[in-house]
Design an enzyme around this catalytic site. Structure first.
Site, PDB file in Angstrom:
ATOM      1  N   GLU A 102      36.563  30.443  34.068  1.00  0.00           N
ATOM      2  CA  GLU A 102      37.021  31.831  34.212  1.00  0.00           C
ATOM      3  C   GLU A 102      37.025  32.249  35.682  1.00  0.00           C
ATOM      4  O   GLU A 102      35.966  32.349  36.308  1.00  0.00           O
ATOM      5  CB  GLU A 102      36.102  32.780  33.418  1.00  0.00           C
ATOM      6  CG  GLU A 102      36.534  34.229  33.579  1.00  0.00           C
ATOM      7  CD  GLU A 102      35.712  35.219  32.762  1.00  0.00           C
ATOM      8  OE1 GLU A 102      34.639  34.846  32.258  1.00  0.00           O
ATOM      9  OE2 GLU A 102      36.160  36.376  32.639  1.00  0.00           O
ATOM     10  N   GLU A 153      32.197  39.695  42.797  1.00  0.00           N
ATOM     11  CA  GLU A 153      31.147  39.077  41.972  1.00  0.00           C
ATOM     12  C   GLU A 153      30.863  37.634  42.364  1.00  0.00           C
ATOM     13  O   GLU A 153      29.781  37.123  42.130  1.00  0.00           O
ATOM     14  CB  GLU A 153      31.552  39.125  40.495  1.00  0.00           C
ATOM     15  CG  GLU A 153      31.621  40.542  39.936  1.00  0.00           C
ATOM     16  CD  GLU A 153      31.971  40.543  38.446  1.00  0.00           C
ATOM     17  OE1 GLU A 153      31.352  39.787  37.677  1.00  0.00           O
ATOM     18  OE2 GLU A 153      32.876  41.312  38.070  1.00  0.00           O
ATOM     19  N   ASP A 192      40.966  36.718  32.818  1.00  0.00           N
ATOM     20  CA  ASP A 192      40.389  37.997  32.394  1.00  0.00           C
ATOM     21  C   ASP A 192      41.227  39.079  33.086  1.00  0.00           C
ATOM     22  O   ASP A 192      41.312  39.103  34.326  1.00  0.00           O
ATOM     23  CB  ASP A 192      38.921  38.020  32.859  1.00  0.00           C
ATOM     24  CG  ASP A 192      38.189  39.322  32.544  1.00  0.00           C
ATOM     25  OD1 ASP A 192      38.819  40.397  32.634  1.00  0.00           O
ATOM     26  OD2 ASP A 192      36.984  39.260  32.254  1.00  0.00           O
ATOM     27  N   HIS A 230      39.684  41.003  36.104  1.00  0.00           N
ATOM     28  CA  HIS A 230      39.619  40.260  37.373  1.00  0.00           C
ATOM     29  C   HIS A 230      41.020  40.032  37.945  1.00  0.00           C
ATOM     30  O   HIS A 230      41.236  40.102  39.152  1.00  0.00           O
ATOM     31  CB  HIS A 230      38.915  38.917  37.176  1.00  0.00           C
ATOM     32  CG  HIS A 230      37.512  39.041  36.679  1.00  0.00           C
ATOM     33  ND1 HIS A 230      36.559  39.793  37.314  1.00  0.00           N
ATOM     34  CD2 HIS A 230      36.896  38.525  35.582  1.00  0.00           C
ATOM     35  CE1 HIS A 230      35.419  39.735  36.643  1.00  0.00           C
ATOM     36  NE2 HIS A 230      35.601  38.974  35.583  1.00  0.00           N
ATOM     37  N   HIS A 241      40.383  37.093  28.251  1.00  0.00           N
ATOM     38  CA  HIS A 241      39.532  38.287  28.200  1.00  0.00           C
ATOM     39  C   HIS A 241      40.399  39.499  28.481  1.00  0.00           C
ATOM     40  O   HIS A 241      41.167  39.498  29.455  1.00  0.00           O
ATOM     41  CB  HIS A 241      38.427  38.228  29.259  1.00  0.00           C
ATOM     42  CG  HIS A 241      37.183  37.539  28.808  1.00  0.00           C
ATOM     43  ND1 HIS A 241      36.198  37.134  29.672  1.00  0.00           N
ATOM     44  CD2 HIS A 241      36.764  37.195  27.562  1.00  0.00           C
ATOM     45  CE1 HIS A 241      35.223  36.564  28.979  1.00  0.00           C
ATOM     46  NE2 HIS A 241      35.550  36.575  27.697  1.00  0.00           N
ATOM     47  N   ARG A 262      37.694  48.418  33.619  1.00  0.00           N
ATOM     48  CA  ARG A 262      36.853  47.687  32.664  1.00  0.00           C
ATOM     49  C   ARG A 262      36.544  48.494  31.393  1.00  0.00           C
ATOM     50  O   ARG A 262      35.639  48.166  30.639  1.00  0.00           O
ATOM     51  CB  ARG A 262      35.557  47.183  33.309  1.00  0.00           C
ATOM     52  CG  ARG A 262      35.373  45.721  32.924  1.00  0.00           C
ATOM     53  CD  ARG A 262      34.310  44.960  33.632  1.00  0.00           C
ATOM     54  NE  ARG A 262      34.576  43.548  33.391  1.00  0.00           N
ATOM     55  CZ  ARG A 262      33.868  42.547  33.854  1.00  0.00           C
ATOM     56  NH1 ARG A 262      32.814  42.772  34.581  1.00  0.00           N
ATOM     57  NH2 ARG A 262      34.180  41.300  33.581  1.00  0.00           N
ATOM     58  N   GLU A 309      36.330  42.372  26.339  1.00  0.00           N
ATOM     59  CA  GLU A 309      35.094  42.371  27.133  1.00  0.00           C
ATOM     60  C   GLU A 309      35.104  43.645  27.980  1.00  0.00           C
ATOM     61  O   GLU A 309      35.617  43.654  29.106  1.00  0.00           O
ATOM     62  CB  GLU A 309      35.043  41.122  28.019  1.00  0.00           C
ATOM     63  CG  GLU A 309      33.715  40.984  28.749  1.00  0.00           C
ATOM     64  CD  GLU A 309      33.724  39.835  29.737  1.00  0.00           C
ATOM     65  OE1 GLU A 309      32.822  39.004  29.688  1.00  0.00           O
ATOM     66  OE2 GLU A 309      34.645  39.771  30.579  1.00  0.00           O
TER      67      GLU A 309
HETATM   68  C1  LER Z   1      32.529  37.253  32.385  1.00  0.00           C
HETATM   69  O1  LER Z   1      33.377  37.063  31.321  1.00  0.00           O
HETATM   70  C2  LER Z   1      33.124  38.061  33.436  1.00  0.00           C
HETATM   71  O2  LER Z   1      34.201  38.552  33.276  1.00  0.00           O
HETATM   72  C3  LER Z   1      32.427  38.293  34.680  1.00  0.00           C
HETATM   73  O3  LER Z   1      32.549  39.518  35.254  1.00  0.00           O
HETATM   74  C4  LER Z   1      31.455  37.446  35.273  1.00  0.00           C
HETATM   75  O4  LER Z   1      30.596  36.785  34.486  1.00  0.00           O
HETATM   76 MN    MN Z   2      35.454  38.012  31.561  1.00  0.00          MN
END
Ligand code: LER
Ligand code: MN
Length: 274
Positions: free
Chosen positions: A153, A159, A186, A189, A212, A218, A247
């Site tokens: 991912e 991060e 995701d 991100h 994701h 978020r 998520e």
């Molecule tokens: C996990 O799925 C994620 O998106 C993060 O922000 C870091 O673990």
């Molecule tokens: Mn994620």
């Protein structure tokens, strides 16, 4: 399209999880709201009562699409790219435990936050990158022996500094060359890192093993400014037929976030497939 929601049996430092600390409530609400599965964010799979979990999943007719592993870094400080060798191998062992559980549950295992961050001085970065890759390869070899798929991912720059974009992931996936290593984009991100979310998805094509979904802030999809019909159209274009995982942050509360996400995503999936 199958839709799951990210849950955690323990209250955790990692925030975008729903019903955190109450797995039964999370699973029951997932079923009630029309989710077909869940994702489990776990610190250590040896702490899970496997038989109990499998009975409960069968009773609720839910699948576990993926096991998320980032808590090992966020809570315990073990990561695949740690400068300390023992921490790297602690992280590998946690992943191996998750792979054993994944065999029982028929799940995939995520390699996201557990990569950690490279903190070495500039002159030592290359060496640490290689050490991290060795740890990652140890996870992949174990996954291959158990026929479990690992999901790489990309995570945004605030991060981690190890793999932020889909292209960087694809490069590493190609270099490693295992058909048990897939990509997990995701949308949260991607909104920070990609030039174009849709074009990146199309470029990644059949390398994508799971998705994701969260909005730009978020929150649940529909409560930020990501263009989800376009994201779904890109997935349709590449004929993606795997599950998607919600998520998101538990705002305004766990239930309303879970409800909004599944209702909004289902309506867009229907619209795009008309
Ligand atoms: C996990 O799925 C994620 O998106 C993060 O922000 C870091 O673990
Ligand atoms: Mn994620």
């Amino acid at each position: 399209m199958d839709i799951g929601v990210s849950l955690s049996p323990k209250k955790t430092e990692f925030a975008p999880l729903l019903f955190s600390g109450n797995l039964i409530k999370g699973m029951e609400n997932a079923r009630h709201l029309g989710y077909t599965g869940v994702e489990l964010s776990l610190l250590d799979s040896s702490e899970i009562k496997k038989e109990w979990l499998m009975d409960k999943l069968e009773e609720l007719n839910l699948k576990v699409y993926a096991i998320a592993t980032g808590q090992t870094y966020y809570t315990d400080g073990y990561s695949l790219y740690s400068e300390e060798e023992n921490k790297r191998w602690h992280a590998v062992n946690r992943v191996k435990g998750h792979i054993d559980l994944a065999v029982k549950l028929g799940s995939m295992v995520i390699i996201g936050g557990i990569r950690g961050k490279i903190t070495a001085k500039v002159e030592a970065i290359k060496e640490l990158e290689e050490k991290g890759k060795l740890a990652l390869k140890a996870c992949i070899e174990y996954a291959e022996s158990k026929e479990v798929t690992l999901l790489l991912e990309p995570v945004n720059r605030y991060e981690t500094n190890i793999i932020n974009t889909l292209d960087e992931s694809l490069e590493l996936i190609e270099e490693i060359g295992s058909d048990h290593l897939k990509l997990l984009p995701d949308t949260f991100h991607m909104n920070i890192e990609e030039q174009s979310i849709e074009k990146s998805i199309v470029r990644a094509g059949s390398s994508i093993g799971y998705m994701h979904f969260a909005d730009s802030n978020r929150l649940a999809p529909g409560w930020g400014h990501i263009d989800f019909p376009k994201v779904l159209s890109a997935l349709k274009k590449i004929k993606y037929n795997g599950p998607i995982g919600i998520e998101v942050l538990p705002e305004p509360d766990d239930y309303r976030a879970a409800e909004q996400a599944v209702r909004y995503m289902s309506s867009i999936i229907k619209e795009v497939n008309k």
